[in-house]
Design an enzyme around this catalytic site. Sequence first.
Site, PDB file in Angstrom:
ATOM      1  N   ARG A 160       0.787  -1.239   0.000  1.00 24.20           N
ATOM      2  CA  ARG A 160       0.000   0.000   0.000  1.00 24.20           C
ATOM      3  C   ARG A 160       0.819   1.289   0.000  1.00 24.20           C
ATOM      4  O   ARG A 160       0.253   2.378   0.053  1.00 24.20           O
ATOM      5  CB  ARG A 160      -1.003   0.032   1.156  1.00 24.20           C
ATOM      6  CG  ARG A 160      -2.030  -1.080   1.099  1.00 24.20           C
ATOM      7  CD  ARG A 160      -3.255  -0.789   1.919  1.00 24.20           C
ATOM      8  NE  ARG A 160      -2.982  -0.711   3.347  1.00 24.20           N
ATOM      9  CZ  ARG A 160      -3.930  -0.610   4.271  1.00 24.20           C
ATOM     10  NH1 ARG A 160      -5.204  -0.567   3.915  1.00 24.20           N
ATOM     11  NH2 ARG A 160      -3.613  -0.564   5.548  1.00 24.20           N
ATOM     12  N   ASP A 161       2.147   1.179  -0.070  1.00 23.65           N
ATOM     13  CA  ASP A 161       2.952   2.393  -0.212  1.00 23.65           C
ATOM     14  C   ASP A 161       4.170   2.124  -1.088  1.00 23.65           C
ATOM     15  O   ASP A 161       5.284   2.548  -0.781  1.00 23.65           O
ATOM     16  CB  ASP A 161       3.373   2.932   1.149  1.00 23.65           C
ATOM     17  CG  ASP A 161       3.674   4.426   1.127  1.00 23.65           C
ATOM     18  OD1 ASP A 161       3.182   5.121   0.196  1.00 23.65           O
ATOM     19  OD2 ASP A 161       4.392   4.916   2.004  1.00 23.65           O
ATOM     20  N   ILE A 162       3.932   1.403  -2.185  1.00 19.08           N
ATOM     21  CA  ILE A 162       4.989   1.179  -3.179  1.00 19.08           C
ATOM     22  C   ILE A 162       5.304   2.510  -3.851  1.00 19.08           C
ATOM     23  O   ILE A 162       4.429   3.174  -4.396  1.00 19.08           O
ATOM     24  CB  ILE A 162       4.529   0.154  -4.247  1.00 19.08           C
ATOM     25  CG1 ILE A 162       4.274  -1.217  -3.595  1.00 19.08           C
ATOM     26  CG2 ILE A 162       5.551   0.050  -5.373  1.00 19.08           C
ATOM     27  CD1 ILE A 162       5.500  -1.885  -3.020  1.00 19.08           C
TER      28      ILE A 162
END
Length: 345
Positions: A160-162
């Site tokens: 969710r935070d690539i």
Amino acid sequence: MSDLLKSAMGYFNTSPIISSDDEFIGQIVEVGAVKLRVKRVIAEGGFAFVYVVQDIQNETEYALKRLLGSDRQACDNIIRELNFHKQLSGHPNIVKYVAASFINHTNSAEYLLVSELCKGGSLIDCMGTTFEPDTVLKIIYQISKGISHMHNQNPPITHRDIKIENFLLTTDGELKLCDFGSATTDSFTPDVSWSAQQRDMLEDQLAFITTPMYRCPEQLDLWSNHEIGPKSDIWALGCVLYYLCFQKHPFEDSAKLRIVNANFKLPGDSRYLCFHDIIKGCLQVDPNKRFDVSMVLDRLGAISETKGWPLRGPLKLNVSLPRVDQKKRMKKMEINQCVMERNGK
């Protein structure tokens, strides 16, 4: 969640940024079976600090992340991050977990996470110079392998935070994914039974743990009723690949309407034509039509075979801009994002 918890910057920056009033520096701490001397602080935020520490027995340096939990929810989030990191450790494209410990205070809790120290810099520090297509192939292959390791867990883990900043480079030329503070095994499937309040609550939650320019359409438009799960990482992967090819983000202004309509243009540089199919496949509005990570890896393999470019091998990436210039650039982009969000764009 502070920006520190969503950024890889603190893991690798070996320039001493020492706060003179930090009493933690110079202390000997035991984390698990490891006894460490705290050498210097390299990043700090509202609820977390990152230090360079050294094993007093063999002098190996590590990164030590000190997380402060002020309430039960914050503590639960930290514990989840530590557990995900430990579970995923061991893969060559995941930052190695070393040890963790917990200290209970009267009104708060303190968690210490020891991981490998990636001294090669962050991928963001390598931006600003043109990558040859064969180098792009190696980079995105290593990134995709790290994501594949997450998505192949049971149940799948969504990062969710690539983003570019969350990939670190070792001195051996390996890219490592870090920062699992936003990771989850949860998926969400809005449908016609969902109320506006439910959608607003989830949208606020997602806004808190994601980075604006990397958010996928289903995270921004919950009325589309698309499932929100691992495919959100694939959208972000497409943004990263676009960035590597063209030295700019496809949605650098984080404009909601452009993202939910996948309104981007592929520059005409023919050198990167072989990656267009993957970019388009990752940046599909409907996650059901979007590539999964195995499809990305298959297409990377096809490019390797067709072009004769190796997928594996150490990366030799140079920092093209002074680190301070990159930080100023990223800070300006973050400010622009906040202004646009405030204006409802």
